[in-house]
Design an enzyme around this catalytic site. Structure first.
Site, PDB file in Angstrom:
ATOM      1  N   HIS A   1       1.231  -0.940   0.306  1.00 47.58           N
ATOM      2  CA  HIS A   1       0.262   0.522  -0.415  1.00 47.58           C
ATOM      3  C   HIS A   1       0.644   1.431   0.128  1.00 47.58           C
ATOM      4  O   HIS A   1       1.955   0.602   0.296  1.00 47.58           O
ATOM      5  CB  HIS A   1      -1.159  -0.079   1.619  1.00 47.58           C
ATOM      6  CG  HIS A   1      -2.485  -0.831   1.147  1.00 47.58           C
ATOM      7  ND1 HIS A   1      -2.677  -1.339   2.059  1.00 47.58           N
ATOM      8  CD2 HIS A   1      -3.038  -1.163   0.605  1.00 47.58           C
ATOM      9  CE1 HIS A   1      -3.975  -1.923   2.229  1.00 47.58           C
ATOM     10  NE2 HIS A   1      -4.662  -1.881   0.577  1.00 47.58           N
TER      11      HIS A   1
ATOM     12  N   CYS B   1      -2.371   3.078   9.214  1.00 46.92           N
ATOM     13  CA  CYS B   1      -3.340   1.809   8.483  1.00 46.92           C
ATOM     14  C   CYS B   1      -4.472   1.515   9.462  1.00 46.92           C
ATOM     15  O   CYS B   1      -5.765   1.516   8.978  1.00 46.92           O
ATOM     16  CB  CYS B   1      -2.422   0.272   8.441  1.00 46.92           C
ATOM     17  SG  CYS B   1      -1.178   0.387   7.756  1.00 46.92           S
TER      18      CYS B   1
HETATM   19  N1  ARG Z   1      -3.923  -6.957   6.127  1.00 43.42           N
HETATM   20  C1  ARG Z   1      -5.005  -6.147   6.332  1.00 43.42           C
HETATM   21  C2  ARG Z   1      -4.444  -5.974   3.917  1.00 43.42           C
HETATM   22  O1  ARG Z   1      -3.525  -6.752   3.658  1.00 43.42           O
HETATM   23  C3  ARG Z   1      -3.805  -4.940   5.957  1.00 43.42           C
HETATM   24  C4  ARG Z   1      -4.088  -3.504   5.960  1.00 43.42           C
HETATM   25  C5  ARG Z   1      -3.070  -2.780   5.884  1.00 43.42           C
HETATM   26  N2  ARG Z   1      -3.158  -1.098   6.005  1.00 43.42           N
HETATM   27  C6  ARG Z   1      -3.373   0.217   5.133  1.00 43.42           C
HETATM   28  N3  ARG Z   1      -3.704   0.965   5.115  1.00 43.42           N
HETATM   29  N4  ARG Z   1      -1.956  -0.770   5.089  1.00 43.42           N
HETATM   30  O2  ARG Z   1      -5.286  -5.241   3.829  1.00 43.42           O
END
Ligand code: ARG
Length: 273
Positions: free
Chosen positions: A172, A266
């Site tokens: 991300h 996150c």
């Molecule tokens: N387990 C989640 C996923 O893989 C984690 C998300 C993390 N969020 C972020 N904004 N980077 O989607």
């Protein structure tokens, strides 16, 4: 230079139902046990840290069966009262978008626009209100579809700069880049394609550059109010770097949330009315 804070409004969701029962990023290990109670305690410390700094934190009710809902940043992306809804890449998280949509549509405060294309909200979108008159930075390569960048630009009426993420560990945008205030960013160049690195260097010649160790400590997954930079306790070196740049690092323990592949940012969606 004196770094001034601005009061913010955030949306968070407690990790009551947090588990790692599927693996959709390299940090998730379904065989390692997760301590949901500890996750809730750490999350609560993050929440009170933000409210203690004078910010408003809205809380979204957690839903059983949606273990990643604690990562509320992925649920939408708002700019000046317009909310561009999320559409998750993986079916396991799809219903989180509904919960966020319901939150925004409860009152008349927001203009909510449902997306056509896959995008994971603030996970892959960042807004800099004072850079170039207001621009959006957008990541793609792992989660958000580049078609969603064009869609967001049309919905939000701001230029969207597309940046290509190339390292699966930093899947991300918010694991590789963060806004330190309304016009300054910090990022780890190695998470981006060479062309995107060039674009970032052109737009942000004064950026605080992070290294791979900072990114692996989730040091870029930070929340800043323009003065206070909230980072997880592991990101010691990143704390030094932001202090060097004139900001005030505030560290919070968030070890459990790292098991799901996330940290401070996150877990915190910013609501831009
Ligand atoms: N387990 C989640 C996923 O893989 C984690 C998300 C993390 N969020 C972020 N904004 N980077 O989607």
């Amino acid at each position: 230079m004196e770094r001034l804070p601005r009061n913010r409004t955030y949306l968070m969701c407690p990790p009551q139902h947090f588990t790692v029962e599927y693996a959709i990023n390299p940090w998730m290990d379904t065989t390692a046990a997760v301590d949901a109670d500890l996750a809730v305690r750490q999350w609560d410390k993050l929440r009170t840290t933000l409210t203690g700094l004078g910010h408003v934190v809205h809380v979204l009710d957690p839903v059983p069966g949606l273990p990643d809902m604690v990562y509320s940043a992925n649920g939408a992306f708002s700019v000046d009262g317009t909310v561009y809804g999320a559409r998750f890449r993986y079916p396991q998280r799809a219903n989180e978008a509904v919960e966020h949509r319901t939150f925004y549509q409860r009152g008349d405060d927001w203009r909510f626009v449902a997306p056509e294309h896959v995008n994971e909200g603030e996970g892959d979108f960042a807004y800099l209100p004072n850079a170039y008159g207001g621009i959006v930075l957008a990541g793609y390569g792992f989660r958000t579809d580049p078609a969603a960048h064009a869609e967001a630009q049309e919905v939000l009426g701001r230029p969207v700069i597309s940046l290509k993420l190339v390292d699966p560990a930093f899947y991300h945008l918010d694991t590789a880049l963060a806004a330190l205030d309304d016009r300054h960013v910090t990022y780890y160049p190695g998470a981006f394609s060479p062309a995107s690195q060039r674009i970032l260097a052109q737009l942000f010649p004064d950026a605080v550059l992070a290294d791979r160790a900072d990114a692996e400590a989730f040091g870029l997954n930070l929340v800043s109010d323009g003065r206070h930079v909230i980072l997880n306790t592991e990101a010691v070196a990143m704390g030094h770097k932001v202090r060097e740049a004139g900001y005030l690092p505030v560290h919070v323990e968030l070890s459990e949330l790292k098991r799901g592949g996330g940290s401070v940012k996150c877990a915190v969606a910013e609501l831009r009315a």
